[in-house]
Design a protein around this motif. Structure first.
Motif, PDB file in Angstrom:
ATOM      1  N   GLN A 250       0.823  -1.214   0.000  1.00 52.81           N
ATOM      2  CA  GLN A 250       0.000   0.000   0.000  1.00 52.81           C
ATOM      3  C   GLN A 250       0.856   1.264   0.000  1.00 52.81           C
ATOM      4  O   GLN A 250       0.440   2.300  -0.529  1.00 52.81           O
ATOM      5  CB  GLN A 250      -0.987  -0.019   1.176  1.00 52.81           C
ATOM      6  N   LYS A 254       0.562   4.051  -2.918  1.00 51.95           N
ATOM      7  CA  LYS A 254       0.338   5.454  -2.554  1.00 51.95           C
ATOM      8  C   LYS A 254       1.439   6.366  -3.124  1.00 51.95           C
ATOM      9  O   LYS A 254       1.148   7.449  -3.631  1.00 51.95           O
ATOM     10  CB  LYS A 254       0.315   5.564  -1.016  1.00 51.95           C
ATOM     11  N   ASP A 255       2.695   5.932  -3.041  1.00 46.23           N
ATOM     12  CA  ASP A 255       3.811   6.834  -3.334  1.00 46.23           C
ATOM     13  C   ASP A 255       4.451   6.651  -4.707  1.00 46.23           C
ATOM     14  O   ASP A 255       5.251   7.485  -5.114  1.00 46.23           O
ATOM     15  CB  ASP A 255       4.909   6.666  -2.270  1.00 46.23           C
TER      16      ASP A 255
END
Length: 432
Positions: A250, A254-255
């Motif tokens: 995750q 996200k990044d």
RNA sequence: UCCGCGAUAGCUCAAUGGUAGAGCAUUCGGCUGUUAACCGAAGGGUUGUAGGUUCGAGUCCUACUCGCGGAGCCA
């Protein structure tokens, strides 16, 4: 103050005249206008050189500058939806820094042998940059995960006097007057000593296996992270592994979205990697194999094709626990409810990526451990220090090892481990 | 170690046993909005090595070398 700006920061400089430094990624031209694609390690930028806007020398240079030449370019930043990255530079000046004559990796397709031979240049290409950035993000996520949970980084030795598990083939070396020494295949035994000192520790470093494995899932030198926790049992171990994998995936989702898009990764598959993960016993997994018509005898270890068959029912990693103790390492604790099986767990990644974690609750009883060492014909004298951990305040404890490159391969959705490490070491290749 | 596949221009690949070709890259020319740009031209080869069959071998046979990915082992 640095005299130039980076591509990733261009949004702060729209309308300004700035200088950038980097390498020529690609070039297109149309008569009196040249399109130079600059890369600087932070992104890609289309630079426009109009004949009327620059000196004759600069325009001639824009015409002759070749792929991967390094240069410095000055111009006005503007937003431009037609260009890669959404920004464009209207150039006023251009200076060559380092020429590049006949760069071998062209914008067309190449075979893997050629690319690996040119690995030192291949890493400049878009997909490789994306993979290496994701690897970096995963490494940081791993460290953040343990640091935030009270673990202490514990660095084990890389040169060791013996085989940790007594099974793998190791790289051997002469160690002065002390005879043979070996490159580590796991920091785990040392991590157990660390856990008795610090409670919760993790090791994170390179690991070496001299197995003659020639597959897309093996390197001779790879990175492994191994948490080891005092007072954890197998269930605690699996809880941690599950939380850990979810956190890594995750975080990348996200990044690292731009990088995943460069790799054309199906991000929806990664978004599904949330707890809880399915947990099945070895015995249940054997039943699954049989129900799908595969020949399998209880007691054998799973091969890679077996793991793929078992995992294809799930879109999450599947945790297989309680393997026959005969196929597992000597230090794994036997299940008190069924001594035929060990309190071990393997985590199989989805989409056919195979095993990414192997772990277990460790044998904490001195007498049982001595028996196992004898059964495996291991030299007890090398394990006296390890046995001391059971002599002086032994506690239940557990841990696991996660293969970094296998994890990067899975998350990136690529088909070979060798692209996930800057300079892969494989059985028939140790250059560049 | 075993099984399978492969090696032709710098790169990616074509070529019924009958004059070794194309795209990209390179060089030259053209084009003021290209998106792996495009259009025209040129240079570029001991077909992995050694031997054999044949009038003739990139092509068929034998051996070897190197590479690739799969098994086993595992992260």
């Amino acid at each position: 103050m640095l005299s130039h700006v980076y591509i990733k920061d261009l949004s702060k400089h729209v309308g300004e005249s700035v200088t950038l430094k980097g390498w020529l990624f690609n070039k297109r031209s149309s008569g009196k206008v040249k399109f130079l694609i600059l890369r600087d390690g932070t992104g890609y930028l289309q630079c426009i050189v109009f004949k009327g806007n620059v000196s004759e020398e600069v325009f001639a240079l824009a015409d002759s500058v070749s792929q991967e030449a390094s240069f410095e370019i000055t111009g006005k930043v503007k937003e431009e939806p037609r260009a890669v990255g959404g920004f464009e530079l209207d150039a006023t000046d251009l200076k060559l820094i380092g020429d590049s004559v006949e760069y071998p990796i062209t914008p067309k397709e190449h075979g893997i042998e050629f690319l690996i031979d040119n690995r030192h240049l291949w890493i400049r290409s878009k997909k490789q940059v994306a993979i290496l950035k994701i690897r970096h993000r995963i490494v940081k996520a791993i460290r953040d995960f343990y640091d935030e949970r009270g673990f202490t980084l514990f660095d084990p030795p890389i040169i060791t006097p013996n085989a940790a598990e007594g099974t793998s083939t190791l790289f051997e070396m002469d160690y002065f007057d002390l005879g043979k020494a070996y490159l580590t295949q796991s920091g785990q035994l040392y991590a157990e000593a660390g856990a008795m000192a610090l409670g919760k520790v993790y090791t994170f470093g390179p690991t070496f296996r001299a197995e003659k494995s020639k597959t897309r899932r093996h390197l001779t030198e790879f990175w492994m992270v191994e948490p080891e926790m005092a007072f954890y049992d197998l269930d605690d171990d699996m809880d941690l592994a599950e939380e850990f994998i979810e956190y890594i995936v995750q975080t990348v989702v996200k990044d690292c979205r731009p990088e995943l898009e460069v790799l054309e990764r199906d991000i929806s598959k990664l978004e599904k990697i949330v707890r809880p993960f399915p947990r099945i016993s070895y015995t249940e997994a054997v039943e699954v194999l049989k129900s799908k018509g595969r020949e399998f005898t209880w007691g054998d270890d799973f091969g890679a094709p077996d793991e793929t068959v078992i995992s294809e029912d799930y879109d999450k990693p599947v945790m297989i626990h309680r393997y026959p103790s005969a196929v597992k390492a000597f230090y794994m604790k036997r299940d008190p409810e069924n001594p035929e099986v060990a309190l071990a767990v393997d985590v199989i990644a989805p989409e056919g990526y195979g095993e990414i974690i192997g772990g277990s609750q460790r044998e904490d009883n001195l007498d049982f451990l001595l028996e196992r060492i004898k059964e495996h014909n291991l030299p007890q004298k090398y394990f006296e220090w390890y046995l001391d951990l059971r002599r002086f305040g032994s506690v239940p404890h557990a841990g696991f090892g996660l293969g970094l490159e296998r994890t990067v391969t899975w998350i990136c959705g690529i088909d070979h481990l060798r692209e996930t490490i800057p300079f892969p070491r494989m059985i028939y290749r140790n250059t560049p």
